[in-house]
Design a protein around this motif. Sequence first.
Motif, PDB file in Angstrom:
ATOM      1  N   THR A  51       0.813  -1.217   0.000  1.00 17.79           N
ATOM      2  CA  THR A  51       0.000   0.000   0.000  1.00 17.79           C
ATOM      3  C   THR A  51       0.843   1.263   0.000  1.00 17.79           C
ATOM      4  OG1 THR A  51      -0.119  -0.355   2.372  1.00 17.79           O
ATOM      5  CG2 THR A  51      -2.088  -0.843   1.110  1.00 17.79           C
ATOM      6  N   SER A  52       2.105   1.159   0.444  1.00 16.23           N
ATOM      7  CA  SER A  52       2.928   2.364   0.521  1.00 16.23           C
ATOM      8  C   SER A  52       3.669   2.636  -0.794  1.00 16.23           C
ATOM      9  CB  SER A  52       3.926   2.228   1.679  1.00 16.23           C
ATOM     10  OG  SER A  52       4.648   1.031   1.557  1.00 16.23           O
ATOM     11  N   ALA A  53       3.470   1.792  -1.780  1.00 15.59           N
ATOM     12  CA  ALA A  53       4.261   1.895  -3.014  1.00 15.59           C
ATOM     13  C   ALA A  53       3.728   2.954  -3.980  1.00 15.59           C
ATOM     14  CB  ALA A  53       4.288   0.543  -3.715  1.00 15.59           C
ATOM     15  N   VAL A  54       4.651   3.535  -4.719  1.00 15.94           N
ATOM     16  CA  VAL A  54       4.310   4.448  -5.818  1.00 15.94           C
ATOM     17  C   VAL A  54       5.035   3.926  -7.052  1.00 15.94           C
ATOM     18  CG1 VAL A  54       4.577   6.810  -6.665  1.00 15.94           C
ATOM     19  CG2 VAL A  54       4.026   6.420  -4.266  1.00 15.94           C
ATOM     20  N   ILE A  68       4.335   9.047 -12.884  1.00 10.96           N
ATOM     21  CA  ILE A  68       4.323   8.592 -11.497  1.00 10.96           C
ATOM     22  C   ILE A  68       2.875   8.253 -11.158  1.00 10.96           C
ATOM     23  CG2 ILE A  68       4.910   9.198  -9.113  1.00 10.96           C
ATOM     24  CD1 ILE A  68       7.342   9.772 -10.599  1.00 10.96           C
ATOM     25  N   ASP A  70       0.100   6.122  -8.430  1.00 11.01           N
ATOM     26  CA  ASP A  70      -0.047   5.454  -7.152  1.00 11.01           C
ATOM     27  C   ASP A  70      -0.486   4.049  -7.429  1.00 11.01           C
ATOM     28  OD1 ASP A  70       0.148   7.843  -5.247  1.00 11.01           O
ATOM     29  OD2 ASP A  70      -1.192   8.473  -6.848  1.00 11.01           O
ATOM     30  N   GLY A  71       0.211   3.158  -6.996  1.00 13.12           N
ATOM     31  CA  GLY A  71      -0.110   1.773  -7.249  1.00 13.12           C
ATOM     32  C   GLY A  71       0.681   0.943  -6.294  1.00 13.12           C
ATOM     33  N   PHE A  73      -2.070  -1.532  -8.271  1.00  9.40           N
ATOM     34  CA  PHE A  73      -3.488  -1.714  -8.033  1.00  9.40           C
ATOM     35  C   PHE A  73      -3.785  -3.025  -7.349  1.00  9.40           C
ATOM     36  CE2 PHE A  73      -4.132   2.080 -10.294  1.00  9.40           C
ATOM     37  CZ  PHE A  73      -5.293   2.556  -9.729  1.00  9.40           C
TER      38      PHE A  73
ATOM     39  N   PRO B 222      -5.564   2.912  -4.197  1.00 14.06           N
ATOM     40  CA  PRO B 222      -4.187   3.379  -3.984  1.00 14.06           C
ATOM     41  C   PRO B 222      -3.955   4.813  -4.444  1.00 14.06           C
ATOM     42  CG  PRO B 222      -4.278   1.768  -5.759  1.00 14.06           C
ATOM     43  CD  PRO B 222      -5.644   1.795  -5.137  1.00 14.06           C
ATOM     44  N   LEU B 273       3.560   6.805   4.031  1.00 19.12           N
ATOM     45  CA  LEU B 273       2.199   6.977   3.510  1.00 19.12           C
ATOM     46  C   LEU B 273       1.844   8.452   3.371  1.00 19.12           C
ATOM     47  CD1 LEU B 273       0.503   4.207   5.622  1.00 19.12           C
ATOM     48  CD2 LEU B 273       0.349   4.344   3.134  1.00 19.12           C
TER      49      LEU B 273
END
Lengths: 123, 411
Positions: A51-54, A68, A70-71, A73, B222, B273
């Motif tokens: 969940t913290s990944a980009v 960039i 947010d994922g 998914f 996300p 986060l």
Amino acid sequence: MIFAITIYGEAGVFEALPKERQDEVLSGHTALQEVLAQRGEFVSIKLMPPTSAVMVEAAGNTGAAPLITDGPFSETKESFLGFYAAEFKDLDEALEYAKMISSPVARLEVRPVAWAGGAISSE
Amino acid sequence: MSDWLEATFVQQRPRAIAALTRVFRDIDLAEEAFADACVKALTVWSQDGAPRDPLAWLLTTARNAGLDRLRKSRRRAEILSRHTEEFQPMPAETPDPDELRDDVLRLLFICCHPELERRDQIAIALRVVAGLSVEEIARGFLVKPKTMEQRITRAKKKILSNRVAFETPSPAERGTRLGEVSLMIYLMFNEGWSTSAGPTQMKLTLCEESIRLARLLVDLFPAMGEQAALLSLLLLQHARRDARIDEAGKLVALDDQDRNLWDGANIAEAMGLLQKAQRTGHHGIYVIQATIAAAHARARSPVDTDWTLIESHYAALYALQPTPVVRLNQIAAQAKIHGPHHALEALEALKHDLSGYRWFHAMRGGLLQETGDQRAAIDAFETVLTLAPTEPERVVVKNKIRISQKMLDEM
């Protein structure tokens, strides 16, 4: 030869285990880190939850800045949780060490490292 | 082995119950079908090993078990009447992530039925989505299991009467649902964090479950900065759990906490986060609150706290949520920058709105104590005691009265 022991599993399952089971899993890791430290240089990494990944993805157009996003998914299946890398005599030895951290919460993969730089080097 | 299987079931439950609720349009049937699938998994997985996609396995098995139950169910006609088109059991393939995302959101949103009291919304989400037992939830809310059972049964009846659309929601509708659900999760954490007497362990469970649900939202959405920030905020608070209560069970104020007891792993994840959330450029209520909590977490000691940053973020929060309580927090930050006299003046404007709010009087008492007006400080603290403080709060306030009294005596 450097081998990597990569760890895959479902994020969140370890956290849902009772404390005693968590301690069992962690004691395997502590033991492995202790023996690896005695043998020489090694790397061990535990990633934060996916969940913290980009994500950084190459843009379609050449020359454009990477995208960039947010994922990743929502993956309900296993994800990459972390890895070890260290010098081992051969595959058999690497497998012996990998057994120390085997547990139902993780699937392990032992793979030779083609190139490594930084803290441990394949040079 | 079975501990690990249980952990997998806990992890898969929200998604599985959500998808099954869509299939059957009935929460009870969804829960029964999931329980059937778990029982079967205990035998099959123990023998053959776990499948690579446990959710797909559980869903297929549960769907078949549910169909079986539906055939024999006395409520068959009632359940089928909720299906607008002909009943279509879902195909046995890997669930579509987009659909699953809306399923989970819908299930959580169903729990947020507007006619339910907030605490009942939280209770039913804990029961249905998180899968906590009625006894566990009752302990968390400090009520008898029997009472909790009745409340959950009543709440379930009510939410079943709500025909929440099972079609894919529009982006605006999805946004509304996400906001409602996020607020419920935030309040679930506060329920656990609230300082009433009672078994702290169960209160902690409420906090942990709310974090699990917040994590689930980030998993499903996300790209939403606010939800990443909500998880960050909860982790930053939760990180202080061991420091905020001393060995005697007494509350420890933020300034007096041993910061070495803060959970570094929670804080590190929360910071990651928050950075991700701030990238979205949208600063909603959770991004702002997480930014404030992060400023506290970053300070190695109370004097290192960046009060200017905190004050400006409370000002931003006040622009979004112009409530007297947010303003009170902003004034608390101003007191650290400009001193107690300035803050006491600012408090005057809230006197009317917050006359029944014990934190207003507690803060006023503290500021008066700082200025040396011990008599007025004691009055303010005495007012707190008349406003039904929880037991740990009472202990803290009485101690403050004692300090002011002692200073008066020495004068």
